[in-house]
Design an enzyme around this catalytic site. Structure first.
Site: not given
Length: 315
Positions: A157, A233, A257, A262, A285
């Site tokens: 990524l 994260r 994000d 969460e 997310h």
């Protein structure tokens, strides 16, 4: 084989997980609380989950369980040491979001640099219509090209974000580990990246050494007016320190994000602040969740189950 999917709403309804090609019974729940896990998973040979917690206490009460198939890359919700000790295999999925997450990051970069959230929010009021001029200049607009992007994490990524950024004419720096005594080729010392980056984006795993990596101390070392992006994260960032840096004006903006909890509580200070801070963008997310990425993900989850059962049958 009994398969129990404990949190099916973690996958969009229009892209279901393909049923595996071995004989099985399929049970599915939209979501499962900690108090429901053992009862629902007690007869399962295979559990599918994204975020349900499997700690020692839970795993020890599931003697029939053979496989935990995770519909994500992260395995933080499973005690991997205990799972191995008890003979429970854990299979996650990697590589499925190598296009969508970097694209989301680039979208956030443009949104922050061009203050798109501020302009968008204004259109819910009569502000433009009441303007005496054809346009107005309430929010800063700066160029993406020529900016310095600091990237923490050089996996698939982080590397793809860097490739896209370079294609846009950005200067890319990959940060070495925070406390490293030497700096590898192709990397820049962590503190130097903090000082030089106009935008800092996080793509490192969550470990004991990276938790709260971005805190009051590291934020203070960032260039005044810089932007922070976190699609990694939530616990990589100290949320209270981030809010302080935004409120004081030291940071020019942030885009998240992911968050520590969460879904976040309704009174989470960052969530509340985002209502009045056009330079704070929060998405729920979903950087990973393009249709193509989810399709790849669910196919890999099924393949993980089929591979596991095939190995069992060979024994």
């Amino acid at each position: 084989m009994q398969i129990v999917f404990l949190d099916s709403t973690a996958i969009p309804k229009h892209i279901p997980i393909p049923r595996p090609n071995f004989e099985h019974e399929w049970v599915e729940y939209p979501h499962t609380s900690a108090t429901q896990t053992i009862e629902r998973a007690k007869d399962a040979d295979i559990v599918i989950t994204s975020k349900v917690i499997f700690d020692r206490k839970t795993l020890e009460q599931l003697p029939k369980l053979k496989l935990i198939a995770i519909t994500a890359t992260g395995t933080n919700n499973v005690d991997l040491i205990v799972a191995k000790e008890l003979g429970v295999e854990v299979k996650n999925v990697t590589g499925y979001s190598s296009v969508t997450v970097p694209e989301h990051v680039m979208g956030l970069i443009f949104s922050l640099k061009h203050s798109l959230a501020g302009w968008l929010r204004d259109q819910t009021s009569a502000k433009w219509g009441e303007s005496q001029q054809f346009c107005y200049f309430d929010y800063p607009i700066t160029d993406v090209r020529g900016s310095t992007l600091g990237i923490v994490g050089k996996g698939c990524l982080g590397s793809e974000v860097g490739r896209l950024a370079q294609a846009l004419g950005m200067n890319v720096l990959y940060a070495e580990h925070k406390d490293a005594t030497t700096c590898r080729e192709g990397y820049t010392p962590f503190n130097e990246v903090l000082k030089q980056a106009d935008i800092l984006t996080l793509h490192c795993p969550l470990t004991q050494t990276t938790e709260n990596l971005i805190n009051a101390e590291t934020l203070s070392q960032m260039k005044k007016g810089a932007f922070l992006i976190n699609t990694g994260r939530g616990p990589l960032v100290d949320e209270s320190a981030l809010l302080n840096a935004l409120t004081s004006g030291h940071l020019g903006g942030a885009a998240l994000d992911v968050m520590i909890k969460e879904p976040p509580e309704k009174d989470n200070p960052l969530i509340l602040a985002a209502k009045n801070m056009p330079n704070l963008i929060i998405t729920p997310h979903i950087a990973w969740a393009s249709d193509s990425a989810v399709t790849t993900l669910v196919k890999k989850v099924t393949q993980n189950m089929e591979d596991f059962v095939a190995q069992l049958n060979q024994k």
